[in-house]
Scaffold this motif. Structure first.
Motif, PDB file in Angstrom:
ATOM      1  N   ASP A  70       8.400   6.577   2.547  1.00  0.00           N
ATOM      2  CA  ASP A  70       8.639   6.272   3.967  1.00  0.00           C
ATOM      3  C   ASP A  70       7.647   6.997   4.870  1.00  0.00           C
ATOM      4  OD1 ASP A  70      10.703   4.527   3.501  1.00  0.00           O
ATOM      5  OD2 ASP A  70      12.289   6.016   3.771  1.00  0.00           O
ATOM      6  N   LYS A 108       4.521   4.991   4.759  1.00  0.00           N
ATOM      7  CA  LYS A 108       4.668   3.755   5.547  1.00  0.00           C
ATOM      8  C   LYS A 108       4.539   4.036   7.042  1.00  0.00           C
ATOM      9  CE  LYS A 108       7.653   1.039   2.458  1.00  0.00           C
ATOM     10  NZ  LYS A 108       8.995   0.437   2.297  1.00  0.00           N
ATOM     11  N   ASP A 109       5.192   5.111   7.485  1.00  0.00           N
ATOM     12  CA  ASP A 109       5.177   5.434   8.915  1.00  0.00           C
ATOM     13  C   ASP A 109       3.778   5.814   9.413  1.00  0.00           C
ATOM     14  OD1 ASP A 109       7.883   4.967   8.999  1.00  0.00           O
ATOM     15  OD2 ASP A 109       8.454   7.088   8.871  1.00  0.00           O
ATOM     16  N   ILE A 153       0.911   4.448   8.352  1.00  0.00           N
ATOM     17  CA  ILE A 153      -0.051   3.350   8.261  1.00  0.00           C
ATOM     18  C   ILE A 153      -0.337   2.770   9.649  1.00  0.00           C
ATOM     19  CG2 ILE A 153      -0.375   0.986   7.405  1.00  0.00           C
ATOM     20  CD1 ILE A 153       1.117   1.822   4.874  1.00  0.00           C
ATOM     21  N   SER A 208       6.159   3.204  -5.597  1.00  0.00           N
ATOM     22  CA  SER A 208       6.570   2.674  -4.292  1.00  0.00           C
ATOM     23  C   SER A 208       5.404   2.670  -3.306  1.00  0.00           C
ATOM     24  CB  SER A 208       7.729   3.493  -3.723  1.00  0.00           C
ATOM     25  OG  SER A 208       8.875   3.377  -4.540  1.00  0.00           O
ATOM     26  N   ILE A 209       4.620   3.718  -3.332  1.00  0.00           N
ATOM     27  CA  ILE A 209       3.479   3.799  -2.418  1.00  0.00           C
ATOM     28  C   ILE A 209       2.424   2.765  -2.789  1.00  0.00           C
ATOM     29  CG2 ILE A 209       1.628   5.296  -1.567  1.00  0.00           C
ATOM     30  CD1 ILE A 209       3.599   7.667  -2.118  1.00  0.00           C
ATOM     31  N   THR A 225       3.372  -0.585  -1.399  1.00  0.00           N
ATOM     32  CA  THR A 225       3.091  -0.654   0.040  1.00  0.00           C
ATOM     33  C   THR A 225       1.606  -0.862   0.292  1.00  0.00           C
ATOM     34  OG1 THR A 225       4.972   0.773   0.596  1.00  0.00           O
ATOM     35  CG2 THR A 225       3.183   0.632   2.214  1.00  0.00           C
ATOM     36  N   GLN A 247      -0.182  -4.118   2.155  1.00  0.00           N
ATOM     37  CA  GLN A 247      -0.952  -3.915   3.386  1.00  0.00           C
ATOM     38  C   GLN A 247      -2.463  -4.066   3.158  1.00  0.00           C
ATOM     39  OE1 GLN A 247       0.407  -3.319   6.387  1.00  0.00           O
ATOM     40  NE2 GLN A 247       2.526  -3.132   5.733  1.00  0.00           N
TER      41      GLN A 247
END
Length: 388
Positions: free
Chosen positions: A136, A139-140, A142, A166-167, A170, A174
């Motif tokens: 998370d 994600k925040d 990016i 997980s990363i 993402t 993206q």
């Protein structure tokens, strides 16, 4: 003086005797001493065969194909080649990089250099005490101009494991380049670079019982991109890294990675017991805090801060009896507290009073028992002297 117990495997590992023997065979006139780039005669061709076999063995450990492995001088060069190679080639796509505050200096210093060239870097702060970098948080961070994410799989000081899967998902969604420093993860965790959506991955031989001075960079060939070379002169290694290949070191890395694949699970199970035994023994003896996550970590490392009012007696006793580290080897020449421990909100005092124990192939239960017995003896002797 009695030889110290070696508990600094995170800094470097000894080379297996059978690997040394195979390396030596690539040095003499009766062995494969030829230049792997000399394709016009058997001497070079035989050396090339050794190099390509090693390339396959390294690739096999991480779920890659042989043509995705680029030889380098070690993980530091691999990290530099990955970060600078991508940012130089694709700066027009964006000039924002995401990394963390607890990366190896090869990443942090490379990012500092890129900042001086106009790139912007977000240094993610890990969770306090555990050192976890969460998906998370990535994600925040990016942005529309994010070009690259670079994170280590296993932290070299506290052993925490990053949720690379997980990363990676993402980053793929993206369309962001994803680099992973796996110098401390290879041979300790199962790695499948394609399943993890990793674009670039750095490796080192001397963390896996291979020789120093040799490493590799995995470059994902399922994704069409190129990296700008940092060493020019001959166009070796698919044009990514020029220079005559050190056959003997490459052979050593290949053998080390082949052996690591055979014993990964059983070795983690064995070392987990030693890790827990030392942790329990220290807790029963003195006041300590664990640096890193209790569960999300590899079995090879135990990083603790001694927190009593006067911890120096036991700290000095540890350092006298065992070869350990107060941080990472890359920082051993610099005074001051570990940047990793400060980033996980340890006080400067607790950071300076920390010891990283790291275990490996030749660490035995007797080593741990002997260390704990030595510390108990020192503690008891000190209490008697103090009482008198």
């Amino acid at each position: 003086m009695k030889q110290q117990i070696y508990l600094d495997y995170a800094a470097t590992t000894p080379v297996y005797p059978e690997i040394i023997e195979k390396m030596a065979q690539s040095l003499s006139f009766t062995g494969t001493f030829g230049n792997p780039a000399s394709n016009g005669h058997p001497f070079g061709q035989q050396a090339r065969q050794k190099v390509e076999q090693a390339r396959s063995d390294v690739a096999s450990l991480i779920g890659a194909t042989a043509d995705e492995i680029i030889w380098t001088s070690g993980a530091t060069e691999s990290n530099n080649l990955a970060l600078k190679g991508v940012t130089e080639r694709y700066a027009s796509r964006g000039k924002h990089i995401i990394t963390s505050q607890i990366e190896h200096k090869a990443i942090l210093d490379s990012c500092a250099k890129l900042e001086s060239l106009g790139f912007e870097v977000t240094y993610l702060k890990p969770n306090a005490e555990t050192g976890i970098i969460t998906p998370d948080a990535v994600k925040d961070a990016i942005r529309p101009d994010t070009l690259l994410i670079s994170l280590m799989m296993v932290n070299n000081e506290i052993g925490t494991i990053t949720d690379i899967k997980s990363i990676g998902e993402t980053a793929k969604q993206q369309d962001i380049f994803f680099h992973v420093d796996a110098a401390q993860a290879a041979g300790k965790l199962h790695i499948d670079v394609h399943a993890l959506n990793i674009d670039l991955l750095s490796l080192s031989a001397h963390k896996v019982y291979g020789p120093k001075g040799i490493g590799a960079l995995y470059v994902n060939h399922q994704k069409t991109f190129e990296i700008e070379p940092q060493i020019h002169g001959g166009g070796h290694e698919q044009g990514c890294r020029s220079g005559t290949l050190a056959t003997h070191q490459i052979v050593g890395m290949g053998e080390a990675f082949k052996i690591a694949k055979l014993s990964l699970d059983t070795e983690q199970e064995r070392l987990k017991l030693l890790q827990q035994k030392l942790f329990d023994g220290l807790k029963a003896m003195t006041s300590i805090v664990l640096n890193g996550d209790l569960e999300q970590r590899v079995a090879n490392y135990l990083n603790v801060s001694f927190t009593e009012d006067n911890p120096f007696v036991l700290i000095n006793a540890v350092k006298t009896f065992a070869a350990v580290s107060s941080g990472s080897a890359c920082n051993s020449g610099k005074a001051g507290a570990s940047h990793v421990l400060l980033a996980i909100d340890r006080t400067e005092t607790h950071a300076k009073n920390a010891i990283r124990f790291s275990f490996g192939k030749y660490t035995t239960e007797k080593n741990i028992d002997d260390l704990l017995e030595h510390l108990k003896h020192v503690q008891d002797t000190t209490q008697i002297v103090t009482f008198i």
